[in-house]
Design a protein around this motif. Structure first.
Motif, short mmCIF file in Angstrom:
data_model
loop_
_atom_site.label_atom_id
_atom_site.label_comp_id
_atom_site.label_asym_id
_atom_site.label_seq_id
_atom_site.Cartn_x
_atom_site.Cartn_y
_atom_site.Cartn_z
N GLY A 1 -32.88 -33.38 45.33
CA GLY A 1 -33.14 -34.91 44.89
C GLY A 1 -31.77 -35.69 44.94
O GLY A 1 -30.88 -35.25 44.60
N LYS A 2 -32.32 -36.84 45.49
CA LYS A 2 -31.34 -37.83 45.52
C LYS A 2 -31.16 -38.40 44.20
O LYS A 2 -31.98 -38.79 43.40
N GLY A 3 -29.81 -38.44 43.53
CA GLY A 3 -29.51 -38.86 42.22
C GLY A 3 -28.41 -39.75 42.22
O GLY A 3 -27.45 -39.50 41.77
N PHE B 1 -26.58 -45.00 39.95
CA PHE B 1 -26.59 -46.66 40.15
C PHE B 1 -26.29 -46.80 41.57
O PHE B 1 -25.38 -46.42 42.09
N ASP B 2 -27.07 -47.72 42.37
CA ASP B 2 -26.72 -48.10 43.54
C ASP B 2 -26.45 -49.59 43.58
O ASP B 2 -27.28 -50.49 43.79
N THR B 3 -25.17 -49.83 43.69
CA THR B 3 -24.77 -51.37 43.82
C THR B 3 -24.92 -51.66 45.24
O THR B 3 -24.76 -52.79 45.50
N GLY C 1 -32.84 -46.83 38.85
CA GLY C 1 -33.83 -45.79 39.14
C GLY C 1 -33.42 -45.28 40.46
O GLY C 1 -34.48 -44.34 40.81
N ASP C 2 -32.26 -45.13 41.26
CA ASP C 2 -32.12 -44.70 42.58
C ASP C 2 -31.73 -43.13 42.48
O ASP C 2 -31.49 -42.62 43.17
N MET C 3 -32.28 -42.64 41.05
CA MET C 3 -32.05 -41.15 41.02
C MET C 3 -33.58 -40.66 40.69
O MET C 3 -33.57 -39.37 40.19
N ALA D 1 -26.44 -47.45 52.60
CA ALA D 1 -27.34 -46.25 53.12
C ALA D 1 -26.61 -45.21 52.64
O ALA D 1 -26.15 -44.30 53.55
N GLU D 2 -26.65 -44.95 51.43
CA GLU D 2 -25.73 -43.93 50.77
C GLU D 2 -26.58 -42.55 50.40
O GLU D 2 -26.01 -41.56 50.45
N GLY D 3 -27.65 -42.91 50.14
CA GLY D 3 -28.80 -41.78 49.87
C GLY D 3 -28.73 -40.62 50.78
O GLY D 3 -28.81 -39.46 50.41
N ALA E 1 -36.63 -38.79 47.65
CA ALA E 1 -35.47 -39.82 47.48
C ALA E 1 -36.21 -41.20 47.46
O ALA E 1 -37.01 -41.41 48.13
N THR E 2 -35.33 -41.81 46.54
CA THR E 2 -35.97 -43.40 46.63
C THR E 2 -35.01 -43.76 47.83
O THR E 2 -33.76 -44.39 47.69
N LEU E 3 -35.39 -43.68 49.05
CA LEU E 3 -34.36 -43.45 50.14
C LEU E 3 -34.22 -45.39 50.89
O LEU E 3 -33.27 -45.56 51.18
ZN ZN Z 1 -29.86 -45.90 47.02
#
Ligand code: ZN
Ligand code: BES
Ligand code: MN
Length: 491
Positions: free
Chosen positions: A255-257, A260-262, A278-280, A339-341, A365-367
């Motif tokens: 899982g993508k965790g 926080f995705d700034t 919620g990007d986890m 594009a970090e996930g 993933a919330t990709l």
């Molecule tokens: Zn993300």
């Protein structure tokens, strides 16, 4: 909420809900109450203009000859379209602030299966879900009042077993996933998240945590690069559930965790950025599913792996143009730090595949925002290198109503990731963004049968799409994964 499966005679107080199918005579009532309930219904339905249409209802207070304060006749619609969860969730949402503490669904005589009867409770629990942990001023009339749910049915022991051994644990797992996604980013960050996962060892899960030092030794610079701009240390958490034969290869859930995705230096616009707590969601689905599998003692070997990272801009943050070496040895030009996930998953997937040699591997993933453009909030994107796995997942989707839609993978999309500066870049062109993201992951799975679920649209929603779901964190994926394991790996 206390849950009891009982015989009709045990319903002696509170509110009794009687589902009525449209176009069918009243069938609920079992042995004890048939006559009084039938009489009440026949006497009142005409005045109430009630024929069982979906969501229509009427109540009788102080019914004669029945030991209950209230009878609610609740329209179940036509039988061919009946879903017990949706039915119960509609009822529960309409009545959750009624003050009723005991509600009882009278299901005897309706001809429902044990699974359907157990799923009535799931509908109530999912429909009344709220995340009120940080609200200190809620008055008691704004808090859901249900404390006990009774379901009366012909074979209460069988339904109890279906609930305890499957539907209850799956629902617990989904609620855990919703809670995790709802937590604010100052409370849930990589270390606090890992600590929380550790508490789930009470279910029998074994939890292992790798810190940055250990990941550095393993060469996970794709994952680590995402976290270098953050004050908070990245973590890789591995959950082990060994319920199958010792000799049996496991399946891996990854899982993508991103807590926080700034966007990092490729900073996101401020509006709605708060949703990126919620990007986890992918990792939450994996954690919830592992919790479900362990609590119901699933007869399978399953390993859950979540990469927990906070993506921040900072003097130390990675820059567009940086080249990082992933654990697989492949180098990546990070053209866009948002594009970090895929960078987190590249190392988590490689680790899963080389360390555990899984039979199958699924990541969630919330990709990409692009999957929301393609499929909205109704289906998750399903990308896989294996037709058998596609079939298994689509079947699990059908039974859980966590819908997925298969999307393509091919060399033509794969080529869009080529870079003159490294083995690949982390973004494709301006089109097919979800597919190029999937192609990126594909480069890290070797020939392991693998599927990627892009749940950006289904894990987080800004309006309620289904009575079982809250407005934000749906907990998507828990029940799908739990079902997939049950149907394919438990003998
Ligand atoms: Zn993300
Ligand atoms: N976490 C986002 C994707 C996302 C967007 C999830 C909206 C939920 C709602 C992801 O890390 C991201 O930022 N993706 C970029 C990729 C792009 C830079 C190639 C996107 O979708 O814009
Ligand atoms: Mn991003």
């Amino acid at each position: 909420m206390k849950v009891n499966f009982v015989s009709e005679a045990a319903l002696t107080h509170g509110t009794i809900i009687i589902p009525v199918f449209e176009g069918e005579p009243l069938q609920s009532g079992g042995e004890t109450y048939t006559k009084p309930i039938q009489n009440t219904y026949e006497a009142a339905k005409k005045a109430a203009r009630f024929e069982g249409a979906f969501k229509k209802s009427f109540s009788i207070y102080g019914p004669v000859g029945v030991d209950a304060e209230r009878l609610v006749f609740f329209g179940a619609g036509t039988r061919d379209r009946f879903d017990p969860e949706v039915f119960a969730a509609h009822y529960a949402r309409a009545e959750m602030f009624s003050g009723d503490e005991t509600i009882s669904f009278a299901l005897a005589g309706l001809g429902l299966s044990a699974d359907e009867a157990a799923r009535i409770v799931v509908g109530v629990r999912l429909g009344t879900y709220r995340f009120d942990n940080y609200r200190t001023k809620l008055t008691s009339d704004k808090k859901p009042s249900f404390k006990t749910i009774n379901v009366s049915i012909e074979n209460p022991e069988i339904v109890q077993a279906a609930y305890d051994n499957f539907h209850g644990p799956a629902c617990d797992g989904q609620i855990i996933a919703r809670d995790l996604v709802s937590e604010p980013p100052n409370k849930l960050f990589p270390k606090s998240y890992a600590t929380r996962i550790k508490t789930f060892q009470s279910t029998g899960l074994k939890v292992e945590i790798l810190c940055e030092k250990e990941m550095t030794k393993l060469g996970m610079h794709a994952l680590l690069g995402v976290g270098v701009g953050s004050e908070r240390e990245s973590q890789l958490v591995i959950m082990h559930w060994n319920g199958g034969a010792k000799s049996e290869a496991p399946v891996c859930l990854v899982g993508k965790g991103v807590t926080f995705d700034t966007g990092g230096i490729s900073l996101k616009p401020g509006n709605n950025m708060w949703d990126m707590k919620g990007d986890m969601g992918g990792s939450a689905a994996v954690v919830g599913a592992m919790h479900a599998l362990a609590s119901r003692k699933a007869k399978a070997n399953v390993i859950g792996i979540v990469g927990l990272v906070e993506n921040m801009p900072d003097g130390k943050a990675q820059l567009p143009g940086d080249v990082v070496t992933s654990m697989s040895g492949q180098t990546i030009e990070v053209q866009n730090t948002d594009a970090e996930g895929r960078l987190v998953l590249a190392d988590a997937l490689h680790y899963a595949r080389t360390k555990y040699k899984p039979k199958f591997m699924i990541n969630l993933a919330t990709l990409t925002g692009a999957i929301i453009s393609a499929l909205g909030h109704e289906h998750a994107g399903l990308f896989t290198n294996n037709d058998e796995l596609a079939k298994q997942i689509l079947e699990a989707s059908d039974t859980t109503s966590e819908r997925t839609w298969r999307m393509p993978l091919s060399g033509d999309y794969n080529r869009l990731l080529n870079s003159p500066n490294a083995d690949m870049k982390n973004i494709g062109g301006s089109t097919a963004g979800s597919i190029t993201a999937a192609q990126f992951l594909h480069r890290f799975v070797g020939d392991t049968p693998w599927a990627h679920l892009d749940i950006a649209g289904t894990a987080m929603k800004n309006t309620r799409h289904d009575p079982r779901e809250p407005a934000f964190a749906t907990g998507f994926g828990v029940r799908l994964l739990n079902r997939w394991v049950a149907d394919n790996f438990e003998g």
